[in-house]
Design an enzyme around this catalytic site. Structure first.
Site, short mmCIF file in Angstrom:
data_model
loop_
_atom_site.label_atom_id
_atom_site.label_comp_id
_atom_site.label_asym_id
_atom_site.label_seq_id
_atom_site.Cartn_x
_atom_site.Cartn_y
_atom_site.Cartn_z
N GLU A 287 -3.02 7.65 -3.73
CA GLU A 287 -2.51 6.16 -3.41
C GLU A 287 -3.05 5.58 -4.82
O GLU A 287 -2.86 5.46 -5.76
CB GLU A 287 -4.41 6.20 -3.02
CG GLU A 287 -4.21 4.93 -1.92
CD GLU A 287 -4.97 4.39 -1.20
OE1 GLU A 287 -5.57 5.73 -0.10
OE2 GLU A 287 -6.85 4.24 -2.24
N TYR B 151 0.83 -1.39 -0.05
CA TYR B 151 -0.09 0.21 -0.20
C TYR B 151 0.68 0.83 -0.16
O TYR B 151 1.63 1.65 0.55
CB TYR B 151 -0.73 0.09 1.40
CG TYR B 151 -1.80 1.39 1.77
CD1 TYR B 151 -2.65 1.41 0.60
CD2 TYR B 151 -0.93 2.21 1.90
CE1 TYR B 151 -3.72 2.39 0.99
CE2 TYR B 151 -1.84 3.74 2.20
CZ TYR B 151 -3.12 3.42 1.25
OH TYR B 151 -4.23 4.76 2.23
#
Lengths: 392, 292
Positions: free
Chosen positions: A201, A113
């Site tokens: 992101e 992530y």
């Protein structure tokens, strides 16, 4: 403003961030050719078929399919293109899939992530990575916060390579993959700053079996106030992904968010608008919307606000709550009457006007030919509008 | 006494010849604010507001000629952050930025400069400051205020007016009311204002109005528990705001999840602040708190 995955990946590409590449189609007749093009160009027999909607949770909702062969890919495109994709972010009504992204596939070794956003309290950007990619990162943050590695970047100085190294070490990368990741992180920060993003992101960023670092997804939020200096990004807006009433409201320069209740409300100022929604709820009703007509409400903005609220068929009663400061209440009252004249009084309307010339405004409303319900204060107004909505 | 501004504040209006600047400068003059200068680059030597206010090309020039010590900004969003930096570099003690829609990255830079120069900034995207009967440095309707002993601090403009109106209805006046703005990056925080009110002998109680998003109200509540002797009445707007209308995952991680109205109301209560569930209770609650 948000954009699609493929648009975000194209931005990544322009900043030198390696992506899982592919092509987007909008019509089923382009599918077969595009699948074989992706297979040849990226030397990948298996492809992914990915629904392009702004909402997250596409994979779980059935909008992302791994397709080992061209035949399976075609079948998946047929299923996904035009489908109504329901995810935890779309609500029960789902979102129609108008675009499908066909991409190369990778053998994944590890998923990470990776995100950058502003830390308001520190007035710095925070760059976060985690080895727990691909899963619900909020859960990771809550249960195992030590698995999220963060560095804070001074936007005036920019990202320094030791910071990128800290992130890459944190992901336990070595060798070429380590070096690539450091470069990717530096580039990603450039991309975040260069596009005036408020959030970028990558979930997941992967290490492939053959040792490459690749962005498998992209998510951007942009600072709407800075879009004027990024006309290329502003062009990427997809109004199909937004509520049609909200799009209409934005054309009127009104800030509107549709909700599920039946009490419409129109207020000047965002804080007072939220407080009005809250007091409607406390009075036993359910707000149908958030609508801020701007601190300095005018007769024109009131009329447009009326149009927007009435376009929601659920609305059973409307509360207009204006605290007139610089704007005069008598003008707002005239605007209300004008709007009612033009659009009709289809549902009960409760009006609370406070501030400059509030008395004159009350007289104007009570002497009008319309049964507009005046209210004295917010409590009174909320009770009256909820009663009116329940009566129906 | 009061905080931040008073009858001795000497104000320069940046963007005075624009329509917003002209309109509000006129209103401020009528309220009694000492507006000593205006700034519009390229229009130095002219005058504004029917010849009442001299216009200069820069804040520095305005300061040198008029001894201005406070600035208020009405310039369009693309130039607002630079206007803040200019005011700070020119040595203004206090800068109030009314402009709405300033890009966050611009504000991050401006914030760094004002911190370095030790300038106090209020805003951007705020209604400004009013010290009742002395100085209105903003766009709020002055007539709703009356002199008294309650301080008001709020993220929101019209909600500030609502609170002032309610205080008036129960016979309470204000010392100073400040809208600090609700943007991600702002100059003066709630803690800053609480500290100023705590140190102002005239202020006997404080109304603090917040909303969903960020951590500022929570930080202020914790600070107040340790440092405030005066009663605080709190309200948080957005109890019915739809979830998911916030920034994605990363934002939620930074805030740690305590940025909903529910969480903030809980944290305020835990720290001894009397929290109003309904916005309509602000006036009454303050009255009760002051009588105790």
């Amino acid at each position: 403003m948000k954009i699609h995955e493929f648009q975000g990946k194209n931005l990544f590409k322009s900043y030198g961030i390696p992506i899982q590449d592919g092509y987007v189609i909008e019509h089923i007749d382009e599918a077969a050719d595009t699948i074989s093009k992706v297979q040849k160009e990226f030397n990948s027999k298996a492809v992914l078929v990915k629904a392009q909607i702004h909402a997250g949770g596409r994979g779980k909702g059935g909008g992302v399919k791994y397709s080992p062969t061209a035949e399976e890919a075609l079948a998946n495109v047929k299923n996904i293109l035009g489908m109504n994709l329901v995810t935890h972010q779309t609500g029960t009504e789902g979102q129609k899939v108008r675009k499908v992204y066909i991409t190369e596939a990778f053998d994944i070794k590890n998923e990470y992530y990776c995100a950058i956003t502003l830390d308001r309290a520190k007035t710095k950007d925070v760059f976060m990575v985690s080895t727990e990619g691909g899963v619900e990162i909020e859960k990771v943050a809550a249960e195992t916060p030590e698995k999220i590695i963060k560095v804070w970047i001074d936007p005036l100085v920019g990202m320094k390579s030791y910071q990128a190294r800290k992130l890459a070490f944190g992901l336990e990368l070595t060798g070429v993959a380590f070096k690539t990741a450091v470069k990717v992180f530096m580039n990603l920060y450039q991309c975040y700053q260069g596009t005036d993003a408020s959030l970028v992101e990558i979930n997941p960023l992967i290490l492939s079996e053959d040792g490459r670092i690749i962005a498998l997804d992209s998510k951007f939020n942009f600072d709407d106030n800075a879009l004027y200096r990024h006309p290329d990004i502003a062009k990427l807006r997809d109004k199909n992904e937004e509520d049609p009433t909200e799009v209409k409201a934005s054309e009127f320069d009104l800030n509107y968010i549709k909700l599920d209740g039946n009490v419409g409300c129109m207020v000047n100022g965002a804080g007072l608008a939220m407080a009005t929604m809250d007091i409607i709820k406390l009075a036993g009703g359910d707000p149908a919307n958030f609508l801020d007509v701007g601190g300095a409400a005018s007769a024109g903005s009131v009329k447009n606000g009326f149009k927007i609220i009435l376009s929601d068929a659920n609305v059973k009663a409307i509360l207009i709550n204006i605290f007139g400061g610089i704007v005069r209440c008598d003008r707002v009252a005239n605007g209300v009457i004008q709007a009612v004249k033009e659009l009709g009084l289809k549902v009960p309307v409760v009006v609370r006007l406070e501030g400059t010339n509030a008395k004159e405004a009350k007289t104007i409303l009570s002497e009008s030919e319309f049964a507009i319900i005046p209210a004295d204060d917010m409590k009174d107004a909320a009770q009256k509008v909820v009663n009116a909505a329940l009566k129906d | 006494m009061s905080i931040l501004v008073n009858k001795n504040s000497r104000v320069v209006v940046q963007g005075i010849t624009g329509s917003e600047g002209t309109f509000h400068a006129t209103q401020m003059l009528e309220y009694g604010t000492q507006i000593v200068a205006g700034v519009t680059p390229g229009k130095g030597g002219q005058s504004a507001i029917d010849g009442k206010v001299p216009v200069f090309n820069s804040v520095e020039e305005a300061k040198n000629e008029t001894d201005a010590n406070v600035s208020i900004i009405f310039v369009p969003p693309p130039f607002a952050a630079e206007a803040i930096i200019e005011a700070s570099d020119a040595g203004m003690e206090l800068v109030v930025c009314i402009t709405e829609g300033v890009p966050v990255q611009d504000m991050v830079k401006a914030k760094r400069i004002i911190d370095q120069n030790n300038t106090r900034l209020v805003g951007p995207n705020c209604p400004g400051i009013i010290t009742v009967d002395e100085c209105k440095l903003g766009i709020m309707p002055g007539f709703i205020c009356q002199k008294g002993n309650v301080g008001v601090v709020s993220k929101s403009g019209t909600l500030t007016y609502e609170a002032i109106g309610q205080l008036g209805n129960v016979g309470l006046g204000q010392t100073t009311a400040i809208g600090i703005g609700g943007d991600p990056i702002i100059g003066t925080t709630m803690i800053d204002v609480l500290e100023l009110f705590e140190n102002d002998p005239e202020t006997k109680g404080v109304v603090m109005i917040g909303e969903i998003g960020g951590q500022m109200e929570n930080d202020a509540a914790r600070w107040a528990k340790a440092n405030m002797s005066k009663p605080i009445i709190g309200f948080i707007a957005g109890q019915t705001a739809p979830p998911g209308r916030r920034m994605g995952h990363a934002g939620a991680i930074v805030s740690g999840g305590d940025d909903t109205a529910e969480a903030k109301m809980r944290i305020l209560t835990e720290n001894g602040i009397a929290v109003c569930e309904s916005v309509a209770d602000i006036g009454e609650k303050m009255k009760i708190a002051l009588n105790n």
